[in-house]
Design a protein around this motif. Structure first.
Motif, short mmCIF file in Angstrom:
data_model
loop_
_atom_site.label_atom_id
_atom_site.label_comp_id
_atom_site.label_asym_id
_atom_site.label_seq_id
_atom_site.Cartn_x
_atom_site.Cartn_y
_atom_site.Cartn_z
N UNK A 122 0.86 -0.93 -0.01
CA UNK A 122 0.10 0.01 0.74
C UNK A 122 0.89 1.09 0.29
N UNK A 123 1.74 1.56 0.51
CA UNK A 123 2.82 1.94 0.81
C UNK A 123 3.75 2.86 -0.75
N UNK A 124 3.36 1.56 -1.57
CA UNK A 124 4.71 2.04 -2.51
C UNK A 124 3.44 2.44 -3.75
N UNK A 125 2.49 1.25 -3.23
CA UNK A 125 1.85 1.91 -4.58
C UNK A 125 0.90 3.95 -4.12
N UNK A 126 0.70 3.49 -3.17
CA UNK A 126 -0.22 5.37 -2.79
C UNK A 126 1.19 6.09 -3.37
N UNK A 127 2.03 5.66 -3.10
CA UNK A 127 3.80 6.93 -2.55
C UNK A 127 3.44 6.82 -5.09
N UNK A 128 3.36 6.06 -5.50
CA UNK A 128 3.53 5.91 -6.72
C UNK A 128 2.90 6.82 -7.48
N UNK A 129 1.34 6.77 -6.86
CA UNK A 129 0.14 7.44 -7.91
C UNK A 129 -0.02 8.66 -7.40
N UNK A 130 0.93 8.97 -5.81
CA UNK A 130 0.49 10.65 -5.89
C UNK A 130 2.27 11.33 -6.90
N UNK A 131 2.93 10.53 -6.95
CA UNK A 131 3.86 10.89 -7.44
C UNK A 131 3.66 11.45 -9.12
#
Length: 229
Positions: free
Chosen positions: A122-131
């Motif tokens: 989830x952390x990787x997914x949210x960070x990627x989408x926010x970028x």
């Protein structure tokens, strides 16, 4: 701990609320519970913003509704699980069955390990989408909520990994079953069987006053005379 198993004391022993509240495992569960609220709360409240073309709401994470749903589901699952495991920890010392204690620890270990992995995803997914999110007025408005969800997702990874390690240590403590074997068999394993009481079935010769089968012989029976030759 004498007579204990899987990191807990004897079944039915009195529990000290102060010592329970100060346990590292309890503190980690409370921290994970708070982190989960800090993830799904901002997403539910401010994670959906208006689009530039109309009143339709879209997820602040690059318009990907799956990212918002995943973050909310992950946070709600962790929230409910922390509450359930806290209740289980409260009742754990009252569990008298070794098998049930083992199952509870295995459930804690498996769930904590799984949620540690999901928090990392989830952390990787949210960070990627926010970028990948394009800047704009709506993005600036919900930017704090998105960054808070990402930050507490990272903190949740650490807390759930720590819970996994604690559960693994409890499981290893419980693999030594000699404590329960000693407790259950100690009363009879070290005692020898009592033997026959000495002298209970054999009596000495002094108990008999006379031989059992004796006859009194009359040397001169009545009515009999010795013939004279």
């Amino acid at each position: 701990m004498e007579g204990g198993s899987f990191g807990a004391g004897r079944a039915g022993a009195a529990m000290d609320p102060v010592s329970f509240a100060r346990r590292p495992q309890t503190l980690l569960r409370v921290a994970s519970w708070v982190f989960s609220i800090a993830v799904f709360g901002p997403i539910i409240n401010e994670g959906y913003v208006n689009t530039d073309s109309g009143p339709e709401l879209r997820c602040v994470f690059n318009g990907n509704a799956g990212a918002c749903r995943f973050g909310v589901a992950l946070g709600l699952g962790a929230f409910l699980a922390c509450a359930a495991f806290l209740l289980l920890d409260l009742r754990f010392q009252q569990i008298s069955s070794v098998r049930d204690r083992r199952r509870a620890v295995l459930l804690d270990l498996g769930f904590s390990g799984l949620w540690s992995f999901l928090w990392f995803v989830g952390f990787c997914f949210l960070t990627n989408q926010w970028q990948r999110t394009a800047p704009g007025p709506a993005t600036l408005q919900a930017g704090d909520a998105a960054r808070a969800a990402i930050a507490f997702s990272f903190f949740s990874i650490l807390s759930w990994v720590a819970l996994t390690v604690k559960a693994l240590k409890r499981f290893r403590l419980g693999t030594d079953m000699s404590l329960f074997a000693t407790e259950q068999m100690g009363a009879g394993a070290g005692q020898a069987y009592p033997g026959y009481p000495v002298g209970s079935g054999v009596e000495g010769t002094e108990t008999y006053q006379s031989p059992p089968f004796t006859e009194t012989l009359d040397t001169s029976p009545k009515g009999y005379q010795v013939p004279a030759y």
